[in-house]
Motif scaffolding. Structure first.
Motif: not given
Length: 198
Positions: A1-13, A130-143
């Motif tokens: 079975m594939n495994t997945s992770f939870y990650v956080t992305y920069p909110s600064n585009e 350098f700095k940036y903000k984060i907001n939430e956890l996102s599911w990094l889905e196995p593809k």
């Protein structure tokens, strides 16, 4: 079975686009967008209620990138941005395959040791925190392999903006045919722009 992770992305585009571009120029077949892996691996998704609870701990947190580092001593060709310790991020940190708390953003993790070391030198040369903000956890889905192209990192980069920064046209076809010398030149230009991010 594939495994997945939870990650956080920069909110600064702007930060997100610059780091994504650096990663693709270094290695055009990278799949995931710039992120910090926070939890995992998991065999199935965590409940939405739990994710909201965890995300509330880090919502609006500022992440500071304090250095360029590598895992060369561990026989890996991995170059990454090292993050300053963030207490709230640490509260929700849970990586079973990597016990030590070490938040980082992978830039290159390929097969070429020489090129990895050159990327490290270029990123390190004029490094500024350098700095940036984060907001939430996102599911990094196995593809699956069938869907891999659709979700490739290269599909989300704003090549028009990156071309303006570099002063010349850049796209995936150009990158695929680019030699290492030019890749390093463009990585240098984009990283210097990134280090100016506010």
């Amino acid at each position: 079975m594939n495994t997945s992770f939870y990650v956080t992305y920069p909110s600064n585009e702007n930060v997100r686009n610059l780091i994504n571009a650096i990663r693709v120029i270094a290695e055009e077949n990278q799949r995931t967008q710039v992120h910090i892996t926070v939890r995992g691996p998991y065999k199935k998704r965590i409940s939405e209620k739990k994710i909201k609870e965890l995300s509330s701990v880090i919502n609006g947190e500022q992440i500071k990138i304090i250095d360029v580092d590598n895992f060369f001593d561990s026989n890996q060709n991995t170059v990454f941005f090292k993050c300053e310790e963030n207490l709230n991020l640490k509260k929700i940190w849970k990586k079973t395959s990597f016990k030590e708390y070490n938040p980082h953003i992978t830039i290159y993790n390929g097969l070429d040791n020489f090129f990895a070391r050159e990327i490290f030198k270029v990123l390190k040369q004029d490094f500024k925190p350098f700095k940036y903000k984060i907001n939430e956890l996102s599911w990094l889905e196995p593809k699956s392999k069938e869907k891999l192209e659709l979700f490739h990192l290269k599909a989300v980069i704003d090549f028009k903006k990156i071309s303006e920064i570099l002063g010349c046209e850049i796209n995936l076809t150009i990158i695929k045919n680019m030699n290492q010398k030019n890749r390093l030149k463009f990585v240098s230009k984009l990283s210097n722009k990134l280090y100016e991010s506010k």
